[in-house]
Scaffold this motif. Structure first.
Motif, PDB file in Angstrom:
ATOM      1  N   ASP A  24       0.855  -1.183   0.000  1.00  0.00           N
ATOM      2  CA  ASP A  24       0.000   0.000   0.000  1.00  0.00           C
ATOM      3  C   ASP A  24       0.896   1.240   0.000  1.00  0.00           C
ATOM      4  N   ILE A  74       0.177   4.518  -0.010  1.00  0.00           N
ATOM      5  CA  ILE A  74      -0.205   5.551   0.954  1.00  0.00           C
ATOM      6  C   ILE A  74       0.215   5.157   2.364  1.00  0.00           C
ATOM      7  N   LYS A  75      -0.030   3.914   2.739  1.00  0.00           N
ATOM      8  CA  LYS A  75       0.335   3.451   4.074  1.00  0.00           C
ATOM      9  C   LYS A  75       1.847   3.460   4.268  1.00  0.00           C
ATOM     10  N   GLU A 100       2.864   7.050   4.790  1.00  0.00           N
ATOM     11  CA  GLU A 100       2.396   7.452   6.119  1.00  0.00           C
ATOM     12  C   GLU A 100       3.295   6.892   7.212  1.00  0.00           C
ATOM     13  N   ASP A 108       5.024  14.780   3.477  1.00  0.00           N
ATOM     14  CA  ASP A 108       3.868  15.201   4.284  1.00  0.00           C
ATOM     15  C   ASP A 108       2.780  15.780   3.379  1.00  0.00           C
ATOM     16  N   VAL A 134       0.813  13.008   1.445  1.00  0.00           N
ATOM     17  CA  VAL A 134      -0.221  12.337   2.234  1.00  0.00           C
ATOM     18  C   VAL A 134      -1.430  13.250   2.421  1.00  0.00           C
ATOM     19  N   SER A 135      -1.186  14.525   2.713  1.00  0.00           N
ATOM     20  CA  SER A 135      -2.298  15.466   2.917  1.00  0.00           C
ATOM     21  C   SER A 135      -3.101  15.666   1.640  1.00  0.00           C
ATOM     22  N   GLU A 136      -2.409  15.792   0.501  1.00  0.00           N
ATOM     23  CA  GLU A 136      -3.109  16.006  -0.772  1.00  0.00           C
ATOM     24  C   GLU A 136      -3.964  14.807  -1.144  1.00  0.00           C
ATOM     25  N   ILE A 137      -3.443  13.584  -0.911  1.00  0.00           N
ATOM     26  CA  ILE A 137      -4.206  12.382  -1.251  1.00  0.00           C
ATOM     27  C   ILE A 137      -5.444  12.260  -0.366  1.00  0.00           C
ATOM     28  N   LYS A 138      -5.313  12.610   0.907  1.00  0.00           N
ATOM     29  CA  LYS A 138      -6.422  12.444   1.839  1.00  0.00           C
ATOM     30  C   LYS A 138      -7.451  13.566   1.744  1.00  0.00           C
ATOM     31  N   LEU A 139      -6.996  14.792   1.469  1.00  0.00           N
ATOM     32  CA  LEU A 139      -7.891  15.943   1.592  1.00  0.00           C
ATOM     33  C   LEU A 139      -8.254  16.609   0.271  1.00  0.00           C
ATOM     34  N   PRO A 179      -7.695  12.256  -4.420  1.00  0.00           N
ATOM     35  CA  PRO A 179      -7.316  10.879  -4.066  1.00  0.00           C
ATOM     36  C   PRO A 179      -6.587  10.118  -5.169  1.00  0.00           C
TER      37      PRO A 179
END
Length: 304
Positions: free
Chosen positions: A142, A144-145, A148, A169, A172-177, A180
């Motif tokens: 994974d 993303i994991k 992270e 950092d 991760v923020s761009e993918i989550k918020l 995707p």
């Protein structure tokens, strides 16, 4: 007035060509309308030109501590200084305006050279970062994991107020918020860190996102990056000498003009008032701009 407009148009064309060479864009390339490219375009995976330029300047500002307001002031100062220097050098408003336009990229060159030290410091820890993420990805499959895991480990013992956001950092923020789309996020991550081994590693991650069986191809890229470190030490001193020799050559080339102004006024008038003389000066300015982009290209670290 006509000669001033023609000169400015000529300089605009030369600056556009220089930017095309710098960003490796071929406007005459035939578009391949394959199904794969259309899918990537529709999904927004690959970066557009405006996005690449925005990320490039954001990276420069982050590495040098500069802001957009300061950069605009630097460009304005370069224009004013270029016009004043051109008028004192050529005693001609048209040529002074052309020289002012030619000095527009000067702040970008300055920030690029200034960011080299910060970029090298980032790259020194990049191999360890890539290794941690690769090992984590090999275990969890994974992306993303895995990223992270690295971000959490990096920030574990750092107080919240002292943490500095890195491209990982932000990824991760761009993918989550924000978006995707993992491939688009990886392309943005690659654009933020100017390193050819990292770019190859990111491209392999994109392939791994489509076929996880390719994940073991990530380790040889990290090993190749380690082998390039010894070459970087030898190239640093060479880069300094290249910039020194370039600036000395450009200074000597333009120092002939004021010497001619005080030693032979007739030749100076021919150089600054006749069409042939003005064309020669435009050629000198174009040569200075083109060689500046070329020197900036060849003085990049060997792993870029």
């Amino acid at each position: 007035m006509h000669s001033i407009q023609l000169s400015l148009f000529f300089v605009f064309i030369l600056l556009s060509m220089s930017l095309f060479l710098l960003l490796k864009i071929n406007p005459f390339a035939a578009e391949k309308n394959t199904l794969k490219q259309r899918r990537l375009y529709l999904s927004g995976a690959k970066l557009k030109l405006s996005e690449r330029i925005s990320i490039r300047f954001a990276t420069l500002f982050r590495q040098t501590g500069c802001t957009l307001k300061k950069f605009i002031l630097m460009v304005a100062a370069a224009l004013v200084m270029g016009f004043m220097a051109g008028f004192l050098l050529f005693n001609n408003l048209g040529l002074a305006a052309v020289m002012a336009v030619c000095l527009i990229p000067a702040p970008y060159f300055y920030l690029t050279v200034k960011s080299a030290k910060a970029a090298r410091e980032e790259i020194e820890g990049l191999e360890n970062t890539m290794s941690i993420i690769t090992n984590a990805y090999a275990g969890c499959d994974d992306i993303i994991k895995a990223v992270e895991t690295y971000v959490e480990e990096k920030n574990r013992y750092i107080p919240v107020g002292l943490r500095k956001p890195t491209p990982f950092d932000e990824f991760v923020s761009e993918i989550k918020l924000i978006n995707p789309n993992i491939e688009h996020g990886l392309y943005r991550l690659s654009a933020k860190i100017n390193n050819r081994y990292f770019s190859e590693w990111v491209k392999m991650l994109i392939l791994c996102n489509r076929d996880r069986r390719l994940k073991f191809a990530l380790f040889p890229i990290i090993k190749s990056m380690n082998d390039a470190k010894s070459m970087q030490i030898e190239s640093d001193s060479m880069m300094t000498r290249v910039w020194r020799d370039y600036l000395m050559t450009v200074g000597m080339m333009f120092s002939i003009i004021p010497l001619m102004r005080f030693s032979n006024a007739e030749w100076f008038a021919i150089l600054t008032e006749t069409p042939i003389g003005k064309a020669l000066i435009l050629g000198m300015l174009f040569t200075a701009i083109a060689t500046a982009f070329y020197v900036m290209k060849i003085t990049k670290p060997v792993n870029k």
